[in-house]
Write a protein that holds these residues in place. Structure first.
Motif, PDB file in Angstrom:
ATOM      1  N   THR A  37      12.308   3.362   8.890  1.00 47.60           N
ATOM      2  CA  THR A  37      11.153   2.458   8.832  1.00 47.60           C
ATOM      3  C   THR A  37      10.574   2.354   7.427  1.00 47.60           C
ATOM      4  O   THR A  37      10.284   1.263   6.946  1.00 47.60           O
ATOM      5  CB  THR A  37      10.059   2.943   9.799  1.00 47.60           C
ATOM      6  OG1 THR A  37      10.613   3.061  11.109  1.00 47.60           O
ATOM      7  CG2 THR A  37       8.886   1.969   9.830  1.00 47.60           C
ATOM      8  N   GLY A  38      10.408   3.493   6.777  1.00 54.35           N
ATOM      9  CA  GLY A  38       9.713   3.485   5.492  1.00 54.35           C
ATOM     10  C   GLY A  38      10.555   3.061   4.309  1.00 54.35           C
ATOM     11  O   GLY A  38      10.018   2.577   3.311  1.00 54.35           O
ATOM     12  N   ARG A  39      11.889   3.214   4.407  1.00 52.88           N
ATOM     13  CA  ARG A  39      12.708   2.981   3.211  1.00 52.88           C
ATOM     14  C   ARG A  39      13.794   1.929   3.399  1.00 52.88           C
ATOM     15  O   ARG A  39      14.143   1.222   2.456  1.00 52.88           O
ATOM     16  CB  ARG A  39      13.365   4.315   2.789  1.00 52.88           C
ATOM     17  CG  ARG A  39      13.997   4.274   1.402  1.00 52.88           C
ATOM     18  CD  ARG A  39      12.924   4.188   0.337  1.00 52.88           C
ATOM     19  NE  ARG A  39      13.495   4.167  -0.999  1.00 52.88           N
ATOM     20  CZ  ARG A  39      13.828   3.059  -1.661  1.00 52.88           C
ATOM     21  NH1 ARG A  39      13.669   1.888  -1.090  1.00 52.88           N
ATOM     22  NH2 ARG A  39      14.320   3.124  -2.870  1.00 52.88           N
ATOM     23  N   LEU A  40      14.345   1.812   4.598  1.00 54.15           N
ATOM     24  CA  LEU A  40      15.529   0.978   4.777  1.00 54.15           C
ATOM     25  C   LEU A  40      15.217  -0.420   5.295  1.00 54.15           C
ATOM     26  O   LEU A  40      15.971  -1.351   5.027  1.00 54.15           O
ATOM     27  CB  LEU A  40      16.522   1.667   5.723  1.00 54.15           C
ATOM     28  CG  LEU A  40      16.993   3.063   5.300  1.00 54.15           C
ATOM     29  CD1 LEU A  40      17.969   3.627   6.318  1.00 54.15           C
ATOM     30  CD2 LEU A  40      17.631   3.017   3.915  1.00 54.15           C
ATOM     31  N   LEU A  41      14.159  -0.580   6.052  1.00 59.71           N
ATOM     32  CA  LEU A  41      13.852  -1.886   6.653  1.00 59.71           C
ATOM     33  C   LEU A  41      13.012  -2.733   5.716  1.00 59.71           C
ATOM     34  O   LEU A  41      12.095  -2.231   5.059  1.00 59.71           O
ATOM     35  CB  LEU A  41      13.110  -1.701   7.978  1.00 59.71           C
ATOM     36  CG  LEU A  41      13.849  -0.952   9.093  1.00 59.71           C
ATOM     37  CD1 LEU A  41      12.957  -0.828  10.319  1.00 59.71           C
ATOM     38  CD2 LEU A  41      15.153  -1.666   9.449  1.00 59.71           C
ATOM     39  N   SER A  42      13.309  -4.022   5.662  1.00 59.17           N
ATOM     40  CA  SER A  42      12.472  -4.942   4.892  1.00 59.17           C
ATOM     41  C   SER A  42      11.154  -5.160   5.628  1.00 59.17           C
ATOM     42  O   SER A  42      11.074  -4.971   6.854  1.00 59.17           O
ATOM     43  CB  SER A  42      13.185  -6.286   4.730  1.00 59.17           C
ATOM     44  OG  SER A  42      13.286  -6.939   5.998  1.00 59.17           O
ATOM     45  N   PRO A  43      10.087  -5.528   4.913  1.00 60.28           N
ATOM     46  CA  PRO A  43       8.800  -5.749   5.585  1.00 60.28           C
ATOM     47  C   PRO A  43       8.886  -6.740   6.739  1.00 60.28           C
ATOM     48  O   PRO A  43       8.233  -6.559   7.778  1.00 60.28           O
ATOM     49  CB  PRO A  43       7.914  -6.278   4.455  1.00 60.28           C
ATOM     50  CG  PRO A  43       8.502  -5.713   3.211  1.00 60.28           C
ATOM     51  CD  PRO A  43       9.980  -5.677   3.452  1.00 60.28           C
ATOM     52  N   ARG A  44       9.691  -7.789   6.586  1.00 62.63           N
ATOM     53  CA  ARG A  44       9.787  -8.794   7.639  1.00 62.63           C
ATOM     54  C   ARG A  44      10.426  -8.236   8.903  1.00 62.63           C
ATOM     55  O   ARG A  44       9.943  -8.464  10.013  1.00 62.63           O
ATOM     56  CB  ARG A  44      10.595  -9.990   7.127  1.00 62.63           C
ATOM     57  CG  ARG A  44      10.633 -11.165   8.082  1.00 62.63           C
ATOM     58  CD  ARG A  44      11.313 -12.358   7.443  1.00 62.63           C
ATOM     59  NE  ARG A  44      11.332 -13.509   8.333  1.00 62.63           N
ATOM     60  CZ  ARG A  44      11.840 -14.689   8.004  1.00 62.63           C
ATOM     61  NH1 ARG A  44      12.352 -14.869   6.795  1.00 62.63           N
ATOM     62  NH2 ARG A  44      11.821 -15.678   8.873  1.00 62.63           N
ATOM     63  N   VAL A  45      11.507  -7.471   8.730  1.00 66.70           N
ATOM     64  CA  VAL A  45      12.170  -6.863   9.885  1.00 66.70           C
ATOM     65  C   VAL A  45      11.286  -5.785  10.489  1.00 66.70           C
ATOM     66  O   VAL A  45      11.150  -5.664  11.711  1.00 66.70           O
ATOM     67  CB  VAL A  45      13.535  -6.278   9.467  1.00 66.70           C
ATOM     68  CG1 VAL A  45      14.155  -5.486  10.606  1.00 66.70           C
ATOM     69  CG2 VAL A  45      14.459  -7.392   8.999  1.00 66.70           C
ATOM     70  N   ARG A  46      10.663  -4.987   9.623  1.00 66.34           N
ATOM     71  CA  ARG A  46       9.812  -3.892  10.080  1.00 66.34           C
ATOM     72  C   ARG A  46       8.683  -4.403  10.974  1.00 66.34           C
ATOM     73  O   ARG A  46       8.368  -3.795  12.007  1.00 66.34           O
ATOM     74  CB  ARG A  46       9.247  -3.172   8.859  1.00 66.34           C
ATOM     75  CG  ARG A  46       8.457  -1.915   9.176  1.00 66.34           C
ATOM     76  CD  ARG A  46       8.240  -1.111   7.916  1.00 66.34           C
ATOM     77  NE  ARG A  46       7.530  -1.843   6.890  1.00 66.34           N
ATOM     78  CZ  ARG A  46       7.929  -1.950   5.629  1.00 66.34           C
ATOM     79  NH1 ARG A  46       9.059  -1.400   5.240  1.00 66.34           N
ATOM     80  NH2 ARG A  46       7.225  -2.624   4.744  1.00 66.34           N
ATOM     81  N   ALA A  47       8.088  -5.520  10.597  1.00 62.15           N
ATOM     82  CA  ALA A  47       6.954  -6.048  11.356  1.00 62.15           C
ATOM     83  C   ALA A  47       7.337  -6.417  12.786  1.00 62.15           C
ATOM     84  O   ALA A  47       6.483  -6.427  13.675  1.00 62.15           O
ATOM     85  CB  ALA A  47       6.377  -7.265  10.642  1.00 62.15           C
ATOM     86  N   ARG A  48       8.613  -6.717  13.005  1.00 65.85           N
ATOM     87  CA  ARG A  48       9.062  -7.126  14.342  1.00 65.85           C
ATOM     88  C   ARG A  48       9.434  -5.949  15.239  1.00 65.85           C
ATOM     89  O   ARG A  48       9.699  -6.144  16.431  1.00 65.85           O
ATOM     90  CB  ARG A  48      10.280  -8.049  14.219  1.00 65.85           C
ATOM     91  CG  ARG A  48       9.982  -9.365  13.505  1.00 65.85           C
ATOM     92  CD  ARG A  48      11.271 -10.151  13.318  1.00 65.85           C
ATOM     93  NE  ARG A  48      11.026 -11.449  12.679  1.00 65.85           N
ATOM     94  CZ  ARG A  48      11.983 -12.292  12.320  1.00 65.85           C
ATOM     95  NH1 ARG A  48      13.253 -11.972  12.549  1.00 65.85           N
ATOM     96  NH2 ARG A  48      11.680 -13.444  11.750  1.00 65.85           N
ATOM     97  N   LEU A  49       9.506  -4.740  14.689  1.00 66.95           N
ATOM     98  CA  LEU A  49      10.048  -3.613  15.435  1.00 66.95           C
ATOM     99  C   LEU A  49       8.984  -2.668  15.987  1.00 66.95           C
ATOM    100  O   LEU A  49       9.331  -1.645  16.588  1.00 66.95           O
ATOM    101  CB  LEU A  49      11.016  -2.826  14.547  1.00 66.95           C
ATOM    102  CG  LEU A  49      12.317  -3.540  14.201  1.00 66.95           C
ATOM    103  CD1 LEU A  49      13.184  -2.668  13.312  1.00 66.95           C
ATOM    104  CD2 LEU A  49      13.088  -3.909  15.472  1.00 66.95           C
ATOM    105  N   GLY A  50       7.713  -2.985  15.791  1.00 68.94           N
ATOM    106  CA  GLY A  50       6.671  -2.085  16.266  1.00 68.94           C
ATOM    107  C   GLY A  50       6.746  -1.837  17.764  1.00 68.94           C
ATOM    108  O   GLY A  50       6.777  -0.687  18.231  1.00 68.94           O
ATOM    109  N   VAL A  51       6.793  -2.904  18.538  1.00 68.92           N
ATOM    110  CA  VAL A  51       6.845  -2.773  20.002  1.00 68.92           C
ATOM    111  C   VAL A  51       8.190  -2.225  20.479  1.00 68.92           C
ATOM    112  O   VAL A  51       8.231  -1.313  21.320  1.00 68.92           O
ATOM    113  CB  VAL A  51       6.510  -4.119  20.674  1.00 68.92           C
ATOM    114  CG1 VAL A  51       6.767  -4.054  22.178  1.00 68.92           C
ATOM    115  CG2 VAL A  51       5.052  -4.485  20.408  1.00 68.92           C
TER     116      VAL A  51
END
Length: 410
Positions: free
Chosen positions: A263-277
């Motif tokens: 989450t903190g290093r490998l995912l882009s902000p756009r992808v990260r925002a979609r993975l919370g749920v």
């Protein structure tokens, strides 16, 4: 701020990080030792779960009375002082012959102290790194926590077996003292982020201000409830596998480490925002299989996969930090920590009660199902809120200036 090397070149990040390393290791080792001590004395899954996570219930009291201190106390002295008090408290519960009620009294006091300690720590981190560096910095802290828990639970299990729970508690007390010294010698004095004396009235007013935003309310609930219910599952590891609980804790920490790195290093902000749920659903789903009472090897694999979902916390925190005023960062992040730990304590009590009536495996399944249900009920509200264009949202009133003098407040 884009790299870990930039983080460690930032003044004060390293001593704050090292102090937290010592505290996390101490908490991990002492938690396993204390749970083992209480389980041997009482043979009760409920009391065992409460000994490890029950002090978090005191966070609810602190969050409604003491949390305004998070932005109104000198950070260096407070971080060092809290670590020192935890060292003394951990040494106290190691006293031979200490009654169970006295152990819980000490743990309750430490829980009250910690209710604003998280706000001081994370507010200071946000001040050192600024908002654009907070997520990367917090991910490093979470990864450290995962590594410290893996080694701490494994080492703690060995120490409890070879020595005794009480000797292990004394070693944990020494780690807390090392954390206090590192903070005191490594951090520089800083003024509080907000002026004025801490008070119950200020705590209530700031809590109300933070909860006035629907999106912040939903984020807080997502940070508190689904995760807390899964921690209720973790509180039953000792009663589920008394001789192998350290392995379950270690594999859970390994999964959390993988989730935080991803989450903190490998995912882009756009992808990260979609993975919370989706991450929250991953966090709970593997525990549904514990109703089948899997063996320790399968159970360890399930908890490792589930704990990857703890990466959801970073995603929700990143959004929360973007929605809070700078002068309230300590209070807002402390409210997140206090609410999270409170829910962990409530869930530990609930899970322990169900396990007392049924079995640890059944209780884990019930808690996991509740976590899934809460996530699915809260997710639509958050998604609808994020669909609203920022320019159409009503602006939040804010106090003038970077710090809040509040000289006319009671």
């Amino acid at each position: 701020m884009r790299s870990y090397s930039e983080l460690f070149r930032t003044r004060e990040f390293t001593p704050l990080f090292l102090s937290s390393c010592f505290r996390t290791a101490a908490s991990t080792v002492s938690g396993l030792a204390l749970g083992t001590l209480v389980y041997r004395a009482t043979d009760s899954p409920l009391l065992t779960a409460l000994s490890m996570f029950g002090p978090s219930l005191a966070q609810m009291v602190g969050a409604t009375t003491m949390l305004s201190a998070a932005d109104r106390l000198p950070p260096r002295a407070t971080v060092a002082g809290i670590a020192l008090l935890f060292g003394l408290g951990t040494a106290a519960v190691a006293i031979p012959g200490l009654p169970i009620w006295a152990i819980f009294a000490v743990l309750l006091l430490l829980g009250l102290i910690q209710s604003f300690g998280g706000g001081v720590l994370w507010g200071l981190l946000n001040e050192i790194l600024a908002k654009e560096g907070y997520l990367l910095g917090r991910s490093v802290f979470n990864m450290m926590s995962g590594i410290a828990q893996i080694t701490g639970y494994a080492t703690g299990g060995v120490l409890v077996a070879l020595l005794s729970p009480r000797v292990t508690l004394l070693l944990a007390a020494g780690l807390y003292l090392a954390a206090a010294l590192t903070a005191r010698l490594g951090l520089t004095p800083r003024a509080p982020r907000a002026l004025g004396r801490p008070s119950i009235a200020r705590t209530w007013r700031t809590n109300a201000r933070l909860f006035s935003s629907p999106e912040r309310r939903t984020l807080y609930l997502l940070l508190w409830v689904p995760n807390g219910l899964v921690v209720g599952c973790e509180s039953l590891y000792v009663s589920y596998a008394p001789s192998r609980a350290g392995a379950l804790f270690a594999f859970a920490a390994l999964g959390m480490f993988v989730g935080d790195v991803t989450t903190g290093r490998l995912l882009s902000p756009r992808v990260r925002a979609r993975l919370g749920v989706p991450f929250l659903l991953l966090l709970a789903t593997p525990y549904l299989f514990f109703v089948l009472r899997p063996g320790v090897a399968v159970a360890a694999g399930l908890v490792a996969v589930a704990s990857i979902g703890f990466g959801s916390s970073l995603i929700q925190q990143e959004r929360l930090v973007a929605l809070i005023p700078d002068e309230l960062s300590g209070h807002a992040l402390g409210l997140h920590t206090a609410g999270m730990l409170t829910m962990q304590g409530v869930s530990a009590a609930l899970a322990g009660g169900i396990a007392q009536l049924a079995s640890p495996g059944t209780a884990m399944t019930v808690m996991a199902a509740a976590s899934v249900a809460v996530t699915l009920s809260l997710a639509p509200s958050l998604l609808r809120r994020r669909a609203v264009p920022p320019e159409s949202r009503r602006p939040e009133p804010s106090a003038p200036g970077g710090r809040q003098p509040e000289v006319n407040s009671p």
